[in-house]
Enzyme design. Structure first.
Site, short mmCIF file in Angstrom:
data_model
loop_
_atom_site.label_atom_id
_atom_site.label_comp_id
_atom_site.label_asym_id
_atom_site.label_seq_id
_atom_site.Cartn_x
_atom_site.Cartn_y
_atom_site.Cartn_z
N ASP A 1 15.35 -8.21 -13.03
CA ASP A 1 14.35 -7.39 -12.34
C ASP A 1 15.06 -6.40 -11.41
O ASP A 1 15.84 -6.79 -10.55
CB ASP A 1 13.41 -8.30 -11.55
CG ASP A 1 12.10 -7.63 -11.16
OD1 ASP A 1 12.14 -6.48 -10.70
OD2 ASP A 1 11.05 -8.29 -11.31
N SER B 1 4.23 -10.37 -10.07
CA SER B 1 4.30 -9.06 -9.43
C SER B 1 3.25 -8.93 -8.33
O SER B 1 3.27 -9.71 -7.37
CB SER B 1 4.16 -7.98 -10.50
OG SER B 1 4.63 -6.74 -10.05
N HIS C 1 11.62 -6.49 -15.06
CA HIS C 1 10.29 -6.79 -14.52
C HIS C 1 9.25 -6.91 -15.63
O HIS C 1 8.36 -7.76 -15.57
CB HIS C 1 9.88 -5.72 -13.51
CG HIS C 1 8.71 -6.12 -12.69
ND1 HIS C 1 8.78 -7.10 -11.71
CD2 HIS C 1 7.42 -5.70 -12.68
CE1 HIS C 1 7.59 -7.25 -11.16
NE2 HIS C 1 6.75 -6.42 -11.73
#
Lengths: 354, 354
Positions: A299, A140, A328
């Site tokens: 995601d 991320s 995610h």
């Protein structure tokens, strides 16, 4: 300001390294910037077994320690010297709530991904004499920092593994992050960032958590009630609402609002093409690291196609999509199948001669 | 309360039908329930050319009129008698802001999808003597009503076309809708639903709009800057922020907060399995209509797989997935390719003997 969430008792042990006064890309500076970091394993004499892990939004070194690092794993401390560095503003490194004077709270300056990467480089060189990294891996916002490392200091990065993140933030991500920020700043208790305790911003933090529940996981996570299998200590969850309130909201309610906003602003602007006048292909073309790009299939805001488009621009790279019904938040390692796939990919990558 | 958005000048012409006092499934009643509806074409003598279209969240009959109905289209008023009924609480039919006394504003009772469908049946039977519908077609919350029609009154529905919606609301949708509602109710100007003008809730409506921007469209819509091709009158948009502010926020800022909340509560609880003690398969098994289930491929909260799972439970049905980079908001008909595909499917469906 005291916030027990940002202590070794909660987050696990870490060290502090004083970077000194640190000038920021967006202007201004942080006097006596402290980076909080944790290490696992020993740096060998050749100093060629170092792995760097930068942290994600709202995260600390702890998740990496608990979910990804261990004997027999790809990130095995008996073989590698692993340095997890908490990003600036995450609550452990220098952050609005633990600063005083001219950078305290609402006065905290804007920090960019590039600032983190430059500060991390100082930590690695000054503290450990590390000139070359066997691997940079992050998820991320950690992927944003991984890309920044590989583009900015290609000679230092032998291998790179950005998980569930992009080199250039997308417009959708920008808008998503805006909703997260507005959920916090719209709380009257936020008081323009000058609250006297994060608990005064509980409503805003709760709304922020609720938006995460919608985008951070996946439609299928909720449909299949995946949360029934998640245990926290001895606690299991009985309903969607129970999991929302006592897991997702409970986690975010402990955090510092200004810390989240500092990271969110930084996330919105992650972009390696800043080094090449906006030319993303040219920026990614600079990467010399062997790179595995690893999006998560479910995601909702770093979808695989966005990551695949960037991977196609990186010379020596492969796309290795990770399976996780958690979307995610698969990054948290709720699934053994996901963790096994990450390990397989990282092992392959680490075994690739460079 | 006056709100110019809910007028024929803005929404196009419509009629009002007085249903009389109307008891609600959740308890309470609406005295003198008014349904706002618009018709296109003529009801033939056999009364077998009627098509019903229920509206979606925040929508009115207008989008259907402008984007889907017209000569040479599947929904051709020269052949069909098309009745578009505005859902209860949408601002045109009886709604919090246009009610007085015991159901005004925050006192407006909870309304369910089943209430709309029962009221629509009264309108069709009492006003037009329609006993059988050649087709019920609706998008999103209109799809919820379409499913409710087909399960509740199977003898009246010959064909059904739910677009971009589900028969049983999903947990993810529930949570998404919660974020929309909380964005509004958290605005201090909302005053528990007793604001004196919707403009007092502008901040909340703006945050509500911003969350729609993230989920209602798609990552690819924003990445490809699809908005560059969208024209409103002579206006085009220059940047992501321009489109967000002057299109998405501008549209939602005109709406009534209590209307949106009434619809959102209803949306969260759409579920045909209420008729069968929670057994979705049994409920969908009751459908006798020839049914085309039409999800939108890029829809972020009614994903095709959720719709496909329901379609598999409907006896005489087909899955016809619609292409739209606009995601859920593809429903607005921004793309000729999408509208052509809807028309092709609806023509096929209407030509299917039943």
């Amino acid at each position: 300001m005291q916030n027990d969430f940002y202590t070794p008792e909660v987050q696990g042990a870490y060290e502090l390294h004083d970077i000194g006064d640190f000038d920021l890309e967006e202007g201004g500076s942080i006097p006596g910037l402290q980076l909080a970091y944790a290490t696992y394993g020993e740096l060998n004499e050749a100093k060629d077994n170092a792995i760097l892990i930068p942290t994600w939004f709202s995260g600390t070194h702890q998740t990496w320690e608990l979910a990804y690092i261990g004997p027999g794993r790809a990130l095995d401390p008996s073989r590698w010297f692993i340095v997890v560095v908490n990003q600036i503003g995450n609550g452990l490194s220098t952050s609005p709530h633990n600063s005083t004077g001219p950078i305290a709270m609402s006065k905290f300056p804007k920090v960019r991904i590039g600032d983190d990467v430059r500060a991390q480089r100082q930590l690695l060189v000054d503290r450990f004499g590390i000139e070359r990294l066997a691997l940079v891996v992050g998820g991320s916002m950690g992927a944003q920092q991984t890309y920044e490392w590989a583009v900015r200091f290609p000679e230092m990065v032998l291998r790179a593994a950005p998980l569930a993140g992009t080199a250039q933030n997308t417009p959708h991500d920008f808008l998503f992050t805006k909703t997260l920020m507005d959920a916090i700043t719209s709380d009257p208790g936020f008081q323009g960032g000058e609250y006297s305790s994060h608990t005064e911003v509980a409503d805003g933090l709760r709304r922020h958590a609720d938006i995460w529940a919608v985008l951070g996981l996946s439609t299928e996570f909720w449909k299949t009630e995946f949360w029934r299998g998640i245990e926290v200590g001895d606690t299991r969850f009985a309903t969607t609402e129970d999991f929302l309130e006592n897991f997702i909201e409970a986690v975010f309610l402990q955090m510092d609002p200004n810390a989240l906003l500092t990271m969110a602003w930084k996330w919105q602007r992650g972009d390696v093409a800043r080094h090449t006048g906006g030319d993303l292909a040219q920026a990614l073309g600079r990467i010399t690291a062997k790179t595995f790009v690893m999006p998560i299939d479910e995601d909702m805001f770093f979808p695989p196609r966005d990551c695949a488009a960037e991977q196609a621009l990186i010379p020596n790279s492969e796309l290795r999509t990770l399976p996780s019904v958690c979307g995610h938040f698969g990054l948290f390692g709720f699934e053994q199948s996901y963790l096994a796939e990450v390990d397989r990919n990282l092992s392959d990558l680490l075994e690739t001669p460079v």
